[in-house]
Design a protein around this motif. Structure first.
Motif, short mmCIF file in Angstrom:
data_model
loop_
_atom_site.label_atom_id
_atom_site.label_comp_id
_atom_site.label_asym_id
_atom_site.label_seq_id
_atom_site.Cartn_x
_atom_site.Cartn_y
_atom_site.Cartn_z
N GLU A 1 2.22 1.77 -3.44
CA GLU A 1 1.19 2.28 -4.35
C GLU A 1 0.92 3.76 -4.09
O GLU A 1 0.76 4.54 -5.04
CB GLU A 1 -0.10 1.49 -4.16
CG GLU A 1 -0.04 0.07 -4.69
CD GLU A 1 -1.35 -0.67 -4.50
OE1 GLU A 1 -2.27 -0.07 -3.90
OE2 GLU A 1 -1.45 -1.83 -4.93
N LYS B 1 0.82 -1.20 0.00
CA LYS B 1 0.00 0.00 0.00
C LYS B 1 0.86 1.26 0.00
O LYS B 1 0.55 2.24 -0.68
CB LYS B 1 -0.92 0.00 1.22
CG LYS B 1 -2.01 -1.06 1.16
CD LYS B 1 -2.90 -0.99 2.39
CE LYS B 1 -4.00 -2.04 2.34
NZ LYS B 1 -4.86 -1.99 3.55
N GLU C 1 -7.79 0.88 -3.91
CA GLU C 1 -8.84 -0.10 -4.18
C GLU C 1 -9.78 -0.31 -3.01
O GLU C 1 -10.99 -0.48 -3.20
CB GLU C 1 -8.17 -1.44 -4.55
CG GLU C 1 -9.15 -2.52 -4.96
CD GLU C 1 -8.46 -3.80 -5.37
OE1 GLU C 1 -9.15 -4.77 -5.70
OE2 GLU C 1 -7.20 -3.80 -5.38
N GLU C 2 -9.26 -0.27 -1.77
CA GLU C 2 -10.12 -0.52 -0.61
C GLU C 2 -11.08 0.63 -0.33
O GLU C 2 -12.06 0.45 0.39
CB GLU C 2 -9.28 -0.81 0.64
CG GLU C 2 -8.32 0.30 1.04
CD GLU C 2 -6.96 0.10 0.42
OE1 GLU C 2 -5.99 0.62 0.99
OE2 GLU C 2 -6.87 -0.56 -0.63
N GLU D 1 -10.00 5.03 -10.74
CA GLU D 1 -9.06 3.93 -10.89
C GLU D 1 -7.63 4.37 -10.59
O GLU D 1 -6.82 3.59 -10.09
CB GLU D 1 -9.14 3.36 -12.31
CG GLU D 1 -10.52 2.85 -12.70
CD GLU D 1 -10.98 1.71 -11.82
OE1 GLU D 1 -10.11 0.94 -11.35
OE2 GLU D 1 -12.19 1.59 -11.59
N ARG E 1 -12.23 2.66 -3.02
CA ARG E 1 -12.84 3.03 -4.30
C ARG E 1 -14.35 2.85 -4.28
O ARG E 1 -15.10 3.68 -4.81
CB ARG E 1 -12.21 2.21 -5.41
CG ARG E 1 -12.44 2.74 -6.81
CD ARG E 1 -11.61 1.91 -7.78
NE ARG E 1 -10.18 2.04 -7.50
CZ ARG E 1 -9.26 1.17 -7.87
NH1 ARG E 1 -9.63 0.07 -8.53
NH2 ARG E 1 -7.99 1.36 -7.59
#
Length: 338
Positions: free
Chosen positions: A104, A101, A146-147, A141, A149
């Motif tokens: 990212e 994470k 992602e967690e 995106e 979104r």
């Protein structure tokens, strides 16, 4: 008289049971064999003096039965070791996930820093020939982890539903006004609420939560919570439908049942939309708060971000510099006048 002298308690024949021929023969043989055997004689020692058996030939591990206490101790030690191995594997997985994470987030930050000048605003999606250009950049995106979104997209859908409800409220208030001319105030206010609250909601509570999930900003989280709490209160007021407030809520729609049933049905539909807005807003507020608690944001970080943002803002720096220059020039002029 000889018969009277005999003892009736004595056996007529005096016999010895140990004088039986078979018994005497067996005892005589045993005594002969015992007398002939000498364990220390040379003849008896000769067969056993050939070779001795060393101790090492015997088993070095004595046959000792393990007690139940030792077995249970070994079982507990094995279970504890397996538990430690499992905990270590879980910690390693969590560390790898945190590292992923962080990488990212660093990549997204680096990408935004490199492409900040190249990225063009893409929201609202307007045609290229339009004189009005997009004002914001939005890409779930690329910007949102992602967690987070899913919840961020739900907030965007709530804003869209909010805008659609305000537009339908204008139509319902128009019908309200056509049924009775004294409700023209509601129609006028409904237009104001649609024109004003549609962009204000986007800027004041949707964009802050988008920025909060994009950059893990504590200040954006607190700003969102502060504004969205009032938005929930406004939804409840709109659902109630106080007359002359420009909202087609339940009170206004029920009051029209006896006057015009068709208008009342239209207003009830809009009142249901306001009710759905209120329920969804409360649910999403709780969901965002749950995500916020997992991000590590705090009020102290929000204060630090606000202070850093104010001090590094070019507009604020220019205003502060201008104010300081004006003050210095005024003080210099007064000193020369004296």
């Amino acid at each position: 008289m000889s018969g009277l002298d005999s003892n009736p308690f004595v056996d007529p024949v005096d016999t010895n049971p140990f004088q039986d021929p078979s018994i005497t023969q067996a005892t005589s043989r045993a005594s002969e064999n015992a007398g002939e055997f000498n364990p220390f004689s040379a003849t008896e020692m000769e067969p056993h003096t050939g070779k001795t058996i060393p101790i090492s030939a015997a088993s070095s591990q004595p046959a000792i039965l393990e007690t139940s206490v030792e077995q249970s101790a070994r079982a507990n030690a094995a279970a504890g070791q397996a538990n430690l191995i499992k905990q270590q594997e879980e910690l390693e997985k969590k560390a790898a996930e945190l590292e992923r994470k962080e990488q990212e987030l660093q990549k997204r930050s680096a990408g935004r820093a490199l492409n900040s000048g190249a990225k063009e605003n893409n929201w609202p999606p307007l045609p290229s020939f339009s004189p009005v250009k997009p004002c914001f950049y939005q890409d779930f995106e690329e910007d949102i982890p992602e967690e987070y979104r899913g919840i961020c997209k739900r907030m965007y859908y709530l804003w869209m539903f909010h805008s659609a409800t305000l537009f339908l409220n204008v139509l319902a208030c128009l019908a309200y006004f056509t049924a009775d001319s004294k409700y023209g105030v509601d129609f006028g206010l409904s237009i104001v609420w649609f024109i004003l609250f549609t962009p204000v909601a986007f800027v004041c509570w949707y964009r802050p939560v988008y920025k909060a999930f994009r950059s893990d900003s504590s200040f954006s989280f607190f700003f969102f919570f502060f504004v969205f709490f009032f938005q929930v209160a406004v939804y409840i007021i709109q659902t109630v439908g106080i007359p002359n407030w420009g909202n087609s809520g339940w009170i206004s729609s029920i009051s029209m049942i006896g006057t015009n049933l068709a208008v009342a049905v239209v207003m009830m539909v809009v009142a249901g939309f306001f009710t759905v807005n209120s329920v969804l807003a409360v649910i999403l507020l709780k969901m965002v708060h749950a995500k916020y608690r997992n991000t590590g944001a705090s009020f102290t970080k929000a204060q630090q971000e606000f202070s850093h943002g104010v001090l590094t803002n070019p507009t604020v720096q220019t205003a502060a510099t201008g104010a300081a220059t004006s003050a210095a020039q005024g003080a210099f002029g007064r000193s020369q006048g004296n």
